[in-house]
Design a protein around this motif. Structure first.
Motif, short mmCIF file in Angstrom:
data_model
loop_
_atom_site.label_atom_id
_atom_site.label_comp_id
_atom_site.label_asym_id
_atom_site.label_seq_id
_atom_site.Cartn_x
_atom_site.Cartn_y
_atom_site.Cartn_z
N TRP A 1 -53.21 14.99 -11.51
CA TRP A 1 -53.61 16.20 -12.24
C TRP A 1 -53.03 16.18 -13.65
CZ3 TRP A 1 -52.37 20.89 -14.52
CH2 TRP A 1 -53.37 21.87 -14.47
N TYR A 2 -51.80 15.70 -13.76
CA TYR A 2 -51.17 15.61 -15.08
C TYR A 2 -51.91 14.61 -15.97
CZ TYR A 2 -48.06 13.66 -18.60
OH TYR A 2 -47.54 13.17 -19.77
N SER A 3 -52.29 13.46 -15.41
CA SER A 3 -53.02 12.45 -16.19
C SER A 3 -54.34 13.00 -16.70
CB SER A 3 -53.26 11.20 -15.34
OG SER A 3 -52.05 10.59 -15.00
N ASN A 4 -55.06 13.73 -15.84
CA ASN A 4 -56.33 14.34 -16.26
C ASN A 4 -56.10 15.40 -17.33
OD1 ASN A 4 -57.75 12.75 -14.44
ND2 ASN A 4 -57.63 14.27 -12.80
N LEU A 5 -55.03 16.19 -17.13
CA LEU A 5 -54.70 17.24 -18.10
C LEU A 5 -54.34 16.63 -19.44
CD1 LEU A 5 -54.27 20.35 -18.27
CD2 LEU A 5 -51.87 19.94 -17.71
N GLY B 1 -36.13 19.16 1.12
CA GLY B 1 -35.82 17.84 0.57
C GLY B 1 -36.73 17.41 -0.56
N GLU B 2 -37.60 18.29 -1.01
CA GLU B 2 -38.51 17.95 -2.10
C GLU B 2 -37.79 18.09 -3.45
OE1 GLU B 2 -42.58 19.67 0.04
OE2 GLU B 2 -41.33 20.99 -1.18
N GLU B 3 -38.02 17.12 -4.33
CA GLU B 3 -37.37 17.11 -5.62
C GLU B 3 -38.32 17.55 -6.72
OE1 GLU B 3 -35.88 13.21 -6.35
OE2 GLU B 3 -34.56 13.20 -4.60
N ARG B 4 -37.75 18.25 -7.71
CA ARG B 4 -38.54 18.61 -8.89
C ARG B 4 -37.69 18.42 -10.14
NH1 ARG B 4 -42.14 24.04 -10.32
NH2 ARG B 4 -42.57 23.43 -12.49
N ALA B 5 -38.23 17.73 -11.13
CA ALA B 5 -37.54 17.55 -12.39
C ALA B 5 -37.48 18.89 -13.13
CB ALA B 5 -38.25 16.51 -13.25
N VAL B 6 -36.28 19.25 -13.62
CA VAL B 6 -36.14 20.54 -14.30
C VAL B 6 -35.61 20.41 -15.72
CG1 VAL B 6 -35.92 21.93 -12.21
CG2 VAL B 6 -33.87 20.90 -13.21
N THR B 7 -34.96 19.30 -16.05
CA THR B 7 -34.45 19.10 -17.40
C THR B 7 -34.42 17.62 -17.73
OG1 THR B 7 -32.92 20.96 -17.01
CG2 THR B 7 -32.63 19.74 -19.04
N PHE B 8 -34.77 17.31 -18.97
CA PHE B 8 -34.64 15.95 -19.47
C PHE B 8 -33.47 15.88 -20.44
CE2 PHE B 8 -39.29 16.43 -18.67
CZ PHE B 8 -39.39 15.52 -17.64
N SER C 1 -44.60 9.34 -16.36
CA SER C 1 -45.59 10.40 -16.11
C SER C 1 -45.26 11.18 -14.85
CB SER C 1 -46.99 9.80 -16.01
OG SER C 1 -47.40 9.24 -17.24
N GLN C 2 -44.72 10.50 -13.85
CA GLN C 2 -44.37 11.16 -12.59
C GLN C 2 -43.32 12.24 -12.81
OE1 GLN C 2 -43.07 8.41 -9.58
NE2 GLN C 2 -42.33 10.01 -8.21
N GLU C 3 -42.33 11.95 -13.68
CA GLU C 3 -41.28 12.94 -13.95
C GLU C 3 -41.83 14.12 -14.75
OE1 GLU C 3 -38.89 12.06 -12.32
OE2 GLU C 3 -38.71 9.89 -12.36
N ILE C 4 -42.69 13.84 -15.72
CA ILE C 4 -43.27 14.92 -16.54
C ILE C 4 -44.19 15.79 -15.69
CG2 ILE C 4 -44.68 15.44 -18.56
CD1 ILE C 4 -43.68 12.79 -19.77
N ALA C 5 -44.96 15.15 -14.81
CA ALA C 5 -45.82 15.91 -13.91
C ALA C 5 -45.00 16.85 -13.04
CB ALA C 5 -46.65 14.96 -13.05
N SER C 6 -43.89 16.33 -12.51
CA SER C 6 -43.00 17.16 -11.69
C SER C 6 -42.46 18.33 -12.51
CB SER C 6 -41.85 16.29 -11.17
OG SER C 6 -40.86 17.07 -10.53
#
Length: 220
Positions: free
Chosen positions: A208-212, A90-97, A195-200
């Motif tokens: 981690w994305y924010s630090n990166l 049930g985990e979601e991951r963004a794959v395309t914008f 940012s949450q979608e881009i991190a995904s």
């Protein structure tokens, strides 16, 4: 013009009832024209107007998901969407914008897809206007219009090339290198999506994305 009622699942799980026009009016077709060849024949114009509909959705609405047997294609006129895959846990991951200027054509890519362990959905990222197109009718008539057929073929190859390029860089680069490449080549993604979608998308946590991102901005 006639209208039909359809149901969209909102981001909070509620069903919202919306109306769409069965046929396009001239203003809606004018907005669609930027995605069509300049020398579109009158025949193909009529085919689009008779077999397309205008859809307006709100942030959080689900345009498509695995449970819908929907063979329509959709073209974004304004707004944006995110395509997710959903694993068996049930985990979601963004794959395309998708935006009106970047990968604007959306559809059900899992029709007749066998042996898949993941589901998918396309969620609206902001208020979004789209054109829904009966792709089977368009395809049949496209064979009668050489100009449109070549235009559609070229655009299909272009979209596939963009998807492959992004996937190749995502696989072949480190997260930091991929983020830098994405930033330099597709900066609008960072302006339109959370940012949450881009991190995904890059396969990291939001922190981690924010630090990166901060490291990248400091070092660039």
């Amino acid at each position: 013009r006639d209208s039909v009622v359809y149901t969209i699942v909102s981001g909070n799980g509620h069903h919202t009832t919306n109306k769409l026009t069965i046929m396009l009016n001239e203003e809606q077709f004018y907005r669609l024209k930027k995605h069509l060849p300049s020398d579109l024949s009158e025949m193909m114009k009529e085919v689009f107007m008779q077999n397309s509909n205008f859809i307006s959705l709100n942030k959080g609405d689900i345009l498509l998901d695995e449970l819908q047997n929907n063979s329509k294609s959709h073209i974004i006129l304004s707004g944006s969407c995110v395509r997710y895959i959903i694993n068996p846990q049930g985990e979601e991951r963004a794959v395309t914008f998708h935006t009106e200027d970047f990968m604007p054509i959306l559809g059900n890519t899992y029709i007749k897809s066998d042996h898949s362990l993941v589901n998918y959905k396309i969620k609206v990222n902001e208020k979004t206007d789209l054109i829904g197109i009966d792709i089977s009718v368009i395809t049949q008539n496209a064979l009668l219009d050489k100009s449109y057929f070549l235009f559609a073929l070229q655009n299909m190859f272009k979209l596939i090339a963009i998807q492959n390029q992004i996937q190749n860089h995502q696989i072949g680069l480190s997260k930091k290198e991929f983020l830098k490449w994405l930033w330099l080549n597709y900066p609008n993604i960072f302006n339109r999506f959370k940012s949450q979608e881009i991190a995904s998308f890059i396969g990291s946590t939001p922190v981690w994305y924010s630090n990166l991102k901060a490291t990248f901005l400091r070092d660039k």
